[in-house]
Motif scaffolding. Structure first.
Motif, PDB file in Angstrom:
ATOM      1  N   GLN A  73      20.111 -20.279 -44.329  1.00 38.55           N
ATOM      2  CA  GLN A  73      20.990 -21.240 -43.683  1.00 38.55           C
ATOM      3  C   GLN A  73      21.887 -20.478 -42.955  1.00 38.55           C
ATOM      4  O   GLN A  73      22.676 -21.086 -41.946  1.00 38.55           O
ATOM      5  N   GLN A  74      22.203 -19.184 -43.216  1.00 40.33           N
ATOM      6  CA  GLN A  74      23.079 -18.349 -42.475  1.00 40.33           C
ATOM      7  C   GLN A  74      22.760 -17.884 -41.111  1.00 40.33           C
ATOM      8  O   GLN A  74      23.279 -17.410 -40.251  1.00 40.33           O
ATOM      9  N   TYR A  75      21.417 -18.153 -41.173  1.00 38.26           N
ATOM     10  CA  TYR A  75      20.706 -17.738 -39.746  1.00 38.26           C
ATOM     11  C   TYR A  75      20.361 -18.917 -38.652  1.00 38.26           C
ATOM     12  O   TYR A  75      20.123 -19.850 -39.270  1.00 38.26           O
ATOM     13  N   ASP A  76      20.374 -18.535 -37.523  1.00 39.64           N
ATOM     14  CA  ASP A  76      19.920 -19.736 -36.556  1.00 39.64           C
ATOM     15  C   ASP A  76      18.474 -19.691 -36.159  1.00 39.64           C
ATOM     16  O   ASP A  76      18.053 -18.603 -35.678  1.00 39.64           O
ATOM     17  N   SER A  77      17.892 -20.661 -36.699  1.00 41.48           N
ATOM     18  CA  SER A  77      16.322 -20.557 -36.494  1.00 41.48           C
ATOM     19  C   SER A  77      15.863 -21.405 -35.168  1.00 41.48           C
ATOM     20  O   SER A  77      14.544 -21.026 -35.003  1.00 41.48           O
ATOM     21  N   HIS A  78      16.712 -21.787 -34.529  1.00 38.16           N
ATOM     22  CA  HIS A  78      16.145 -22.571 -33.362  1.00 38.16           C
ATOM     23  C   HIS A  78      16.723 -22.458 -32.114  1.00 38.16           C
ATOM     24  O   HIS A  78      16.533 -23.106 -31.076  1.00 38.16           O
ATOM     25  N   VAL A  79      17.647 -21.715 -32.137  1.00 33.54           N
ATOM     26  CA  VAL A  79      18.525 -21.068 -30.862  1.00 33.54           C
ATOM     27  C   VAL A  79      17.243 -20.739 -29.921  1.00 33.54           C
ATOM     28  O   VAL A  79      16.178 -20.076 -30.304  1.00 33.54           O
ATOM     29  N   ARG A  80      17.421 -20.750 -28.667  1.00 33.15           N
ATOM     30  CA  ARG A  80      16.544 -20.798 -27.431  1.00 33.15           C
ATOM     31  C   ARG A  80      15.557 -21.834 -27.296  1.00 33.15           C
ATOM     32  O   ARG A  80      14.971 -21.901 -26.237  1.00 33.15           O
ATOM     33  N   GLY A  81      15.428 -22.585 -28.269  1.00 32.14           N
ATOM     34  CA  GLY A  81      14.635 -23.921 -28.110  1.00 32.14           C
ATOM     35  C   GLY A  81      13.069 -23.923 -28.161  1.00 32.14           C
ATOM     36  O   GLY A  81      12.506 -24.828 -27.965  1.00 32.14           O
ATOM     37  N   ASN A  82      12.632 -22.583 -28.498  1.00 34.63           N
ATOM     38  CA  ASN A  82      11.108 -22.397 -28.249  1.00 34.63           C
ATOM     39  C   ASN A  82      10.751 -22.342 -29.870  1.00 34.63           C
ATOM     40  O   ASN A  82       9.368 -22.134 -30.071  1.00 34.63           O
ATOM     41  N   THR A  83      11.369 -22.493 -30.764  1.00 24.71           N
ATOM     42  CA  THR A  83      10.924 -22.345 -32.098  1.00 24.71           C
ATOM     43  C   THR A  83      10.081 -23.874 -32.514  1.00 24.71           C
ATOM     44  O   THR A  83      10.734 -24.894 -32.407  1.00 24.71           O
ATOM     45  N   VAL A  84       8.848 -23.673 -33.087  1.00 29.47           N
ATOM     46  CA  VAL A  84       8.241 -24.751 -33.161  1.00 29.47           C
ATOM     47  C   VAL A  84       8.200 -24.831 -34.952  1.00 29.47           C
ATOM     48  O   VAL A  84       8.021 -26.097 -35.469  1.00 29.47           O
ATOM     49  N   LEU A  85       8.170 -23.858 -35.600  1.00 26.70           N
ATOM     50  CA  LEU A  85       8.118 -23.718 -37.108  1.00 26.70           C
ATOM     51  C   LEU A  85       9.156 -22.550 -37.829  1.00 26.70           C
ATOM     52  O   LEU A  85       8.786 -21.451 -36.992  1.00 26.70           O
ATOM     53  N   ALA A  86       9.693 -22.845 -38.735  1.00 26.83           N
ATOM     54  CA  ALA A  86      10.244 -21.635 -38.951  1.00 26.83           C
ATOM     55  C   ALA A  86      10.482 -21.798 -40.721  1.00 26.83           C
ATOM     56  O   ALA A  86       9.980 -22.679 -41.289  1.00 26.83           O
ATOM     57  N   THR A  87      11.365 -20.918 -41.339  1.00 26.34           N
ATOM     58  CA  THR A  87      11.717 -20.924 -42.772  1.00 26.34           C
ATOM     59  C   THR A  87      11.929 -22.309 -43.123  1.00 26.34           C
ATOM     60  O   THR A  87      12.620 -23.074 -42.371  1.00 26.34           O
ATOM     61  N   PRO A  88      11.617 -22.841 -44.218  1.00 25.28           N
ATOM     62  CA  PRO A  88      10.559 -22.399 -45.519  1.00 25.28           C
ATOM     63  C   PRO A  88       9.136 -22.472 -44.979  1.00 25.28           C
ATOM     64  O   PRO A  88       8.566 -22.150 -46.187  1.00 25.28           O
ATOM     65  N   HIS A  89       8.832 -22.508 -43.901  1.00 24.20           N
ATOM     66  CA  HIS A  89       7.306 -22.943 -43.871  1.00 24.20           C
ATOM     67  C   HIS A  89       6.363 -21.586 -43.891  1.00 24.20           C
ATOM     68  O   HIS A  89       7.256 -20.278 -43.887  1.00 24.20           O
ATOM     69  N   ASP A  90       5.139 -21.568 -44.011  1.00 23.28           N
ATOM     70  CA  ASP A  90       4.438 -20.349 -44.398  1.00 23.28           C
ATOM     71  C   ASP A  90       4.655 -19.252 -43.210  1.00 23.28           C
ATOM     72  O   ASP A  90       4.644 -17.914 -43.596  1.00 23.28           O
ATOM     73  N   GLY A  91       4.691 -19.443 -41.944  1.00 25.61           N
ATOM     74  CA  GLY A  91       4.728 -18.680 -40.968  1.00 25.61           C
ATOM     75  C   GLY A  91       5.644 -19.242 -39.861  1.00 25.61           C
ATOM     76  O   GLY A  91       5.894 -20.402 -39.845  1.00 25.61           O
ATOM     77  N   GLY A  92       6.285 -18.490 -39.154  1.00 26.20           N
ATOM     78  CA  GLY A  92       7.241 -18.702 -37.898  1.00 26.20           C
ATOM     79  C   GLY A  92       6.210 -19.056 -36.602  1.00 26.20           C
ATOM     80  O   GLY A  92       5.257 -18.267 -36.670  1.00 26.20           O
ATOM     81  N   VAL A  93       6.622 -20.031 -35.989  1.00 25.78           N
ATOM     82  CA  VAL A  93       5.738 -20.300 -34.750  1.00 25.78           C
ATOM     83  C   VAL A  93       6.873 -20.761 -33.588  1.00 25.78           C
ATOM     84  O   VAL A  93       7.757 -21.282 -33.762  1.00 25.78           O
ATOM     85  N   LEU A  94       6.252 -19.973 -32.586  1.00 25.93           N
ATOM     86  CA  LEU A  94       7.254 -20.036 -31.085  1.00 25.93           C
ATOM     87  C   LEU A  94       6.216 -20.552 -30.163  1.00 25.93           C
ATOM     88  O   LEU A  94       5.027 -20.059 -29.931  1.00 25.93           O
TER      89      LEU A  94
END
Length: 766
Positions: free
Chosen positions: A448-469
């Motif tokens: 939660q200390q990281y920004d996982s969705h900046v730039r707007g192209n994140t489709v999937l991120a933690t805690p899921h199995d893999g990150g998708v962009l």
């Protein structure tokens, strides 16, 4: 004892062959120093000694690992997707539609122990610049972190600083952190692992390489001025054993400025877009020494550098210190004279200092095989004159002796089968214990200390199995990434452990619906001077190369980190593997959360469960035990499972997918419930204890609309690919309810959440 002259020139070196030099203090062995003298035909100057000492350090030259790493090339599977392989700053992979992706993982372990915040921050900064030098825009980062016992005093010092460093640097750069892993084990006490991965996107035609071609072209240093921070960091911190007095090495840790790095990124991308760069290299480990020797070695000529022209933050620096400084946020470019003004104007626009410090030189016919000369001057006098390839590419290659440790057989005989198994009434309590253990619990205190969705192209991120962009804002094409490793499995069997690390990352990428394409790795080990550690490394490299060959996923690059030990105590052998995959349409990606729609969903376990508890989270958490053999590796099953998942995603058959790893089926069920905020009811078909806690590989938990054409198609796909599919139950309710031949138990979601989420805040808040 005669002293080296204040300015140690090539002329004075030729005239004072017997002058003692501090090569041992710089990490060079007697025979290495003798070889430098043989290459030069004289003793090296102080500046030349600085160059060779850092370029031939373990961190930069891979002198203990190179002989084993060659098999990644020898066994590399053929794939048309690989555009740039090992040897450059990062590998580049074709992902379709003219788009390419570059990615790489590296370590910053020792600096992160000495100075956690800056060590981790500059680890992120360094890997971002590696991606930038390929001509790509960095678009995301991931990290793999390991610490000593979670309740240890030193972990409380190191972990918050590491997390704040990663968060500070990545968030300031505007890069989403889309995944990773967090582990704790006594084996990492005093030697945490901080491995950072960065991924970038570019068009095929935009690929840049580290080479200085074209006599008369100019060498431009741009970015931050050079200071005393990080002097000799590569050799001091990453190429020697780590003793208790490591705190005294704090000055060797680099200091990062992410705001300047952001300007450097945008400036570089505009320079690339305007075709103003002939060759490019970042200044990371070994600083100016590395950038000049590698650019010159990668070209067809030589290079002449005036060190006086290097912009300095501290004007007291000697030439040797300038060469060894690892000050951050610096790049080196080769630019034609005709384009220099435009290059300088863009740098000025972004507020980035740019200075011409030299030029590419021609090479005589007799020098051509050696790649010309690297010549450096200081105050008008020549202090460096050497063939750059000897520093950059022709360092020592050691055939370190290796032997299976005498303790290995006993370790493998000590199987978890003798441990006390829980009775039917204890399954619930032990599931909650494993679910709440530091290495398995919810990592949100960190993420939660990281920004996982900046730039707007994140489709999937933690805690899921893999990150998708998304690859670009105007395309549905996407990429998926995951990083994984298991030091316990590798300690039990390093060959199988490496393959299991690859298999888990491969499976995590497949669980998002993507097709795995390529691999990067960070291989973390103790001292290569220990024959047992070298055996672990040799087995790991062999296992990973064999598995990559079988799965058709080439290693595109990575990092070896040796000397991860304090005194005689080495870390677990820990290969961390990053896998990149491609998904044609990100709208079909799969998440790990059970669906919350009112329609009933059926839960299936894909894959075969065996009684495999050795090295498991259950054995570690409940009994503090490590011994036996890791789970069976079945790469055919992994590939078949990946084909099912990518096919099922493409046909939009599945409602969720979650791989089984740490903690086995019990943890996977709990996580899918908590991520979807919905319960489930399942029946365990076999031995309840083994069904819940076994960590057999090649297994994924999926959900599908019950009694639907999609369910029948899923079963058909599994039959086609020879993968066992077992219906376990259904999604719904507010509890995890488990029945088995010996009874049943129920855990409300609120109790699951309390066990899963409370651990890290209790340890690290305040």
């Amino acid at each position: 004892m005669p002293e080296v002259p204040l300015i140690d020139t090539v002329a004075t070196a030729e005239g004072s062959p017997d002058t003692p030099q501090p090569y041992a203090e710089l990490g060079m062995a007697d025979d290495e120093y003798a070889r430098v003298r043989d290459i030069l035909g004289r003793r090296p100057t102080a500046a030349e000694l600085a160059i060779y000492s850092v370029m031939w350090s373990e961190h930069c030259s891979y002198k203990s690992s190179r002989a084993h790493l060659r098999q990644f090339g020898d066994k590399a599977p053929h794939t048309d997707a690989l555009l740039v392989g090992m040897g450059e700053n990062a590998g580049v992979v074709d992902v379709g539609d003219g788009h390419a992706v570059t990615f790489k993982i590296e370590s910053h372990n020792h600096p992160s122990y000495v100075e956690p915040h800056q060590g981790a921050a500059t680890g992120v900064g360094g890997i971002v610049r590696d991606i930038l030098t390929m001509g790509a825009r960095p678009v995301a980062v991931l990290d793999a972190l390991r610490f000593g016992p979670a309740d240890a005093v030193d972990t409380a010092r190191v972990l918050p600083g590491v997390v704040s460093g990663i968060s500070f640097y990545g968030n300031c750069l505007g890069l989403p952190n889309i995944g990773g892993e967090l582990g704790f084990d006594p084996g990492y006490a005093g030697n945490p692992l901080v491995n950072a991965l960065c991924v970038g996107v570019l068009r095929h035609e935009d690929i840049k390489l580290a080479q200085a071609a074209g006599p008369g072209n100019l060498v431009v240093l741009f970015g931050a001025p050079t200071g005393p921070d990080g002097i000799g960091g590569a050799s001091v911190l990453a190429s020697a054993t780590f003793e208790d007095e490591s705190q005294a090495k704090r000055p060797s840790v680099q200091v990062g400025d992410p705001f300047l790095e952001k300007l450097l990124v945008e400036c570089s991308l505009e320079l690339f877009a305007n075709d103003l760069v002939e060759g490019i290299q970042d200044l990371g480990a070994a600083g100016v020494s590395c950038a000049t020797t590698e650019l010159a070695a990668g070209g067809t000529g030589g290079m002449r550098i005036s060190l006086d022209k290097v912009p300095l933050r501290d004007h007291r620096l000697t030439p040797e210190e300038i060469l060894m400084s690892e000050s951050q946020e610096r790049m080196m470019a080769v630019v034609t004279p005709q384009k220099l003004d435009r290059f300088a104007a863009i740098c000025d626009k972004w507020g980035v200092e740019a200075t011409v410090i030299g030029e590419v030189t021609d090479v005589s016919s007799e020098e051509h095989e050696r790649g010309g000369r690297l010549v450096m001057t200081w105050q008008g006098q020549t202090i460096v004159d050497l063939p750059p390839r000897t520093a950059a590419d022709e360092g020592p290659v050691y055939q370190r002796p290796y032997a299976r440790p005498a303790t290995q057989d006993g370790l493998q005989r000590d199987s978890a089968t003798h441990l006390e198994r829980p009775g039917p009434g204890e399954l619930r309590e032990q599931l909650l214990r494993v679910l709440g253990s530091p290495g398995v619990c919810d990592p949100r205190w960190v993420t939660q200390q990281y920004d996982s969705h900046v730039r707007g192209n994140t489709v999937l991120a933690t805690p899921h199995d893999g990150g998708v962009l998304r690859v670009s804002e105007d395309s549905a094409r996407g990429i998926a990434l995951a990083v994984d490793g298991n030091g316990r499995f590798s300690r039990l069997d390093p060959y199988a452990g490496a393959q299991l690390a690859l298999a888990e990352a491969y499976r995590n990428v497949a669980s998002t619906g993507a097709r795995p394409l390529a691999v990067t790795d960070c291989l973390n080990f103790g001292s290569p001077e220990d024959s047992g550690v070298m055996w672990q490394f040799a087995e790991t490299a062999r296992g990973l190369a064999d598995a990559c060959q079988r799965l058709g996923t080439p290693v595109t690059g990575g990092n070896v980190s040796f000397y991860n030990q304090t005194g005689d105590s080495a870390i677990h052998p820990t290969p961390v593997v990053g896998v990149l995959g491609v998904i044609d349409d990100v709208h079909t990606r799969l998440a790990s959360a059970f669906p919350t729609s009112p329609d009933q969903a059926r839960i299936y376990l894909l894959g075969t469960t065996r009684p495999e508890l050795d090295g498991s989270a259950w054995a570690q958490v409940v009994h503090g035990h490590l011994g036996g053999h890791p789970p069976q590796v079945d790469l055919d099953a992994e590939e078949a499972l990946a084909r099912i998942l990518s096919g099922a995603a493409g046909e939009e058959l599945l409602l969720s997918a979650h791989d089984l790893s740490d903690g086995g089926l019990g943890v996977a069920l709990a996580e899918s419930c908590l991520r979807g905020n919905v319960g489930c009811t399942v029946h365990l078909p076999g031995d309840a204890f083994e069904d819940l806690f076994s960590e057999s590989a090649a297994r994924v938990l999926v959900s599908v609309a019950a009694d639907s054409p999609q369910e029948e198609r899923l079963r058909e796909l599994c039959r086609e690919h020879g993968v066992v599919s077992t219906a376990l139950g259904t999604v719904g309710g507010a509890s995890l309810s488990v029945t088995h031949t010996g009874g049943e138990f129920t855990v409300p979601l609120s109790e699951l959440a309390a066990a899963h989420t409370a651990t890290l805040p209790a340890l690290f808040d305040g």
